[in-house]
Enzyme design. Sequence first.
Site, PDB file in Angstrom:
ATOM      1  N   GLU A 158      -2.649  -1.162 -21.970  1.00 17.44           N
ATOM      2  CA  GLU A 158      -2.278  -1.951 -20.791  1.00 17.44           C
ATOM      3  C   GLU A 158      -0.818  -2.398 -20.883  1.00 17.44           C
ATOM      4  O   GLU A 158      -0.072  -2.338 -19.903  1.00 17.44           O
ATOM      5  CB  GLU A 158      -3.240  -3.145 -20.666  1.00 17.44           C
ATOM      6  CG  GLU A 158      -2.883  -4.179 -19.617  1.00 17.44           C
ATOM      7  CD  GLU A 158      -2.861  -3.651 -18.185  1.00 17.44           C
ATOM      8  OE1 GLU A 158      -3.267  -2.502 -17.953  1.00 17.44           O
ATOM      9  OE2 GLU A 158      -2.393  -4.397 -17.314  1.00 17.44           O
ATOM     10  N   ARG A 169       0.818  -1.220   0.000  1.00 13.07           N
ATOM     11  CA  ARG A 169       0.000   0.000   0.000  1.00 13.07           C
ATOM     12  C   ARG A 169       0.852   1.271   0.000  1.00 13.07           C
ATOM     13  O   ARG A 169       0.328   2.370  -0.070  1.00 13.07           O
ATOM     14  CB  ARG A 169      -0.910   0.012   1.241  1.00 13.07           C
ATOM     15  CG  ARG A 169      -1.849  -1.172   1.321  1.00 13.07           C
ATOM     16  CD  ARG A 169      -2.634  -1.145   2.615  1.00 13.07           C
ATOM     17  NE  ARG A 169      -3.588  -0.065   2.616  1.00 13.07           N
ATOM     18  CZ  ARG A 169      -4.857  -0.176   2.233  1.00 13.07           C
ATOM     19  NH1 ARG A 169      -5.324  -1.343   1.840  1.00 13.07           N
ATOM     20  NH2 ARG A 169      -5.656   0.855   2.263  1.00 13.07           N
ATOM     21  N   LYS A 209      -0.155  -0.367  -4.147  1.00 14.01           N
ATOM     22  CA  LYS A 209      -1.126  -1.303  -4.734  1.00 14.01           C
ATOM     23  C   LYS A 209      -2.564  -0.807  -4.579  1.00 14.01           C
ATOM     24  O   LYS A 209      -3.367  -0.932  -5.486  1.00 14.01           O
ATOM     25  CB  LYS A 209      -0.951  -2.661  -4.059  1.00 14.01           C
ATOM     26  CG  LYS A 209      -1.809  -3.764  -4.636  1.00 14.01           C
ATOM     27  CD  LYS A 209      -1.185  -4.353  -5.867  1.00 14.01           C
ATOM     28  CE  LYS A 209      -2.036  -5.425  -6.493  1.00 14.01           C
ATOM     29  NZ  LYS A 209      -1.781  -5.522  -7.937  1.00 14.01           N
TER      30      LYS A 209
HETATM   31  C1  F6R Z   1      -1.300  -1.169 -12.824  1.00 14.13           C
HETATM   32  C2  F6R Z   1      -2.169  -1.155 -11.667  1.00 14.13           C
HETATM   33  C3  F6R Z   1      -3.026   0.039 -11.446  1.00 14.13           C
HETATM   34  C4  F6R Z   1      -4.401  -0.405 -10.904  1.00 14.13           C
HETATM   35  C5  F6R Z   1      -5.242   0.811 -10.503  1.00 14.13           C
HETATM   36  C6  F6R Z   1      -6.623   0.408 -10.066  1.00 14.13           C
HETATM   37  O1  F6R Z   1      -0.564  -2.348 -12.897  1.00 14.13           O
HETATM   38  O2  F6R Z   1      -2.186  -2.066 -10.906  1.00 14.13           O
HETATM   39  O3  F6R Z   1      -3.173   0.811 -12.587  1.00 14.13           O
HETATM   40  O4  F6R Z   1      -5.047  -1.148 -11.882  1.00 14.13           O
HETATM   41  O5  F6R Z   1      -4.598   1.498  -9.476  1.00 14.13           O
HETATM   42  O6  F6R Z   1      -6.563  -0.480  -9.011  1.00 14.13           O
HETATM   43  P1  F6R Z   1      -7.806  -1.382  -8.626  1.00 14.13           P
HETATM   44  O7  F6R Z   1      -8.008  -2.367  -9.722  1.00 14.13           O
HETATM   45  O8  F6R Z   1      -7.396  -2.040  -7.337  1.00 14.13           O
HETATM   46  O9  F6R Z   1      -8.962  -0.468  -8.475  1.00 14.13           O
END
Ligand code: F6R
Length: 616
Positions: free
Chosen positions: A488, A32, A611
Amino acid sequence: MCGIFGFIPGSNETASDVVDTCIKGLKQLEYRGYDSAGIAGIYKNEMQSCKSVGKIKSLQSAVEFEKLNLDMAIAHTRWATHGGLTNENAHPHFDEKTKLAVVHNGIIENHFELRKKLAAQDIKFYSETDTEVVAKLVSLYYDGDLKAAVQRAAKDIKGSYALALIHQDQPNLIVATARDCPLVLGLDPQTKSIFISSDTNAFLGRSLDVMFVKNEQLACITKHSIILYDAQGNMMDYKLEALGIDLHAITKNGFEHFMLKEIFEQPMTINRTIEGRFSEEFGTAQLGNLAIPTHVFQSAHHILILGCGTSWHAGHIAASMLESLARIPTQAEIASEFRYTNPIVSENTLVIAISQSGETADTLAAVREVQAKGAKVLGICNVKHSTLSRESDSCIYLKAGPEISVCSTKAFTSQLALLSLLTLHLARIRHMEKAQGQEFIRYLKKVPQLIEEVLNQAPKIEKLAKKYAKFEHFFFLGRQYMFPASLEAALKLKEISYLNATGYPAGEMKHGPIALISPDVAVIAMCGNKKTQDKMISNMMEVKSRGGPIMALAPEGNEEIATITEDVIWMPEDICDELACIPYSVAAQLFSYYIAKERNCEIDQPRNLAKSVTVE
Ligand code: F6R
């Protein structure tokens, strides 16, 4: 972002166990944020603390060096929002007498104003953070009752928070409260130890009973006991639920990085995502008992997909699929932008919110916005018990298992697999023929095997990555479904290797960006759509004519592509356009991984990232 943790030991735990438990908990929350970490607690009625810039391991060395012992503690891992990466800005933050300590996840939006008011009362600040304002404000209101002081301060605070606070004069108490940020409490039914955390990851390896602290609720945690209060300060009943855990998921299992492990898990994770969720006999999807009634799906005139980053890319691909197969007008919106567009949401709009973590503040804010306008929200989520799973009207889980690498891989492909099932479901309750549904399922069932075929090419992809690692600039090009797939792919490369990578629609290059093409810019052409193959080949020729080196990801045996490009990664050919993004994305993930490795980048925890992005 930022992770908070707290611990009050039960029976059989010593003061050194407290510090050790907090360090272990923080390590599970490190994804985090990892700009700095800190711990504060009470030992023999005295406040003690330790902070360190950098990752948890540097805090660990510091607490070992100081031989820190604590009777109870709060701890923090930081993703910097206000103020640089310094010890002063690391949490916990304190009142002026260092009797009160606070850890915080979220953003205090009126911190500037509050700081000015407090400073006018001669209260001094030692950091640039918004959090220090909380410490000083609660301390101002403290007259022997920490709970009352926090409740009063909460009224002055605008913004989002999960907070844990302690005070030296109430040495057996942690006060924890939340607004628009996740906060979970865990009780060990045997020892009666109590844990406080930003998410249940920190509880992995323990069989705890857990509860989620909801908006504006406040918990007073003392030895063996949790008392919960509502926003008005009334005591509330609560229920603890057993937490099911999968320990295996948080080890690297022999892989050098979590990212590589998670890339290689994809045949299994896609299987888990789709298993039991389709009927070959009826050529349709079976998504379980959704709390959103079928008529909402049947009558939806419009679908709105919300997400951020990788989840938005998955939504972008799904939007094309839904329009093409289910014939429902669909738009995929970046959640952080969407809120400010004064969106038109009618009662016939079905909203799909996609989030791996289920904690992304921008996505949650957008969900709350559309719910306030009366729309039903279907969540697509990986993390059980997450805020999105609790706040959406119905939630479908990816079942991809914990994704530890900050860079998302397996969650993305599971999102695509699940969204293709949802598309099938919507298409079949409208007009899609059974035979067409059965054909789609045939392709979907093959995806795990096709991913295996891509993974078998890892040594070749590694070799190509070593060759391309010398470039500083990349274009990833694609058309139709391969355009969001190229967004992506570019995101993967930039986030873990810090290279300049742009995903672009191949057909748009001639409208401007082709001016950038030169021998120093690598072009990665994602040629996975049959429908647009000819046009894609023309676009590659245009790049080649201007001296741009091209590597293609292309269907096995396409000789024409082989003559245009310098290098090709051959991809499985027997796949429909809608699903081709999945194996192509796996190849692109491996390519980015090996480039980052070649460039000695910190793959699982890239700089500046976290994350769970729990701030807007
Ligand atoms: C890229 C990545 C970020 C997440 C974004 C949304 O590899 O992990 O772009 O996709 O921060 O996160 P979530 O899916 O947890 O809402």
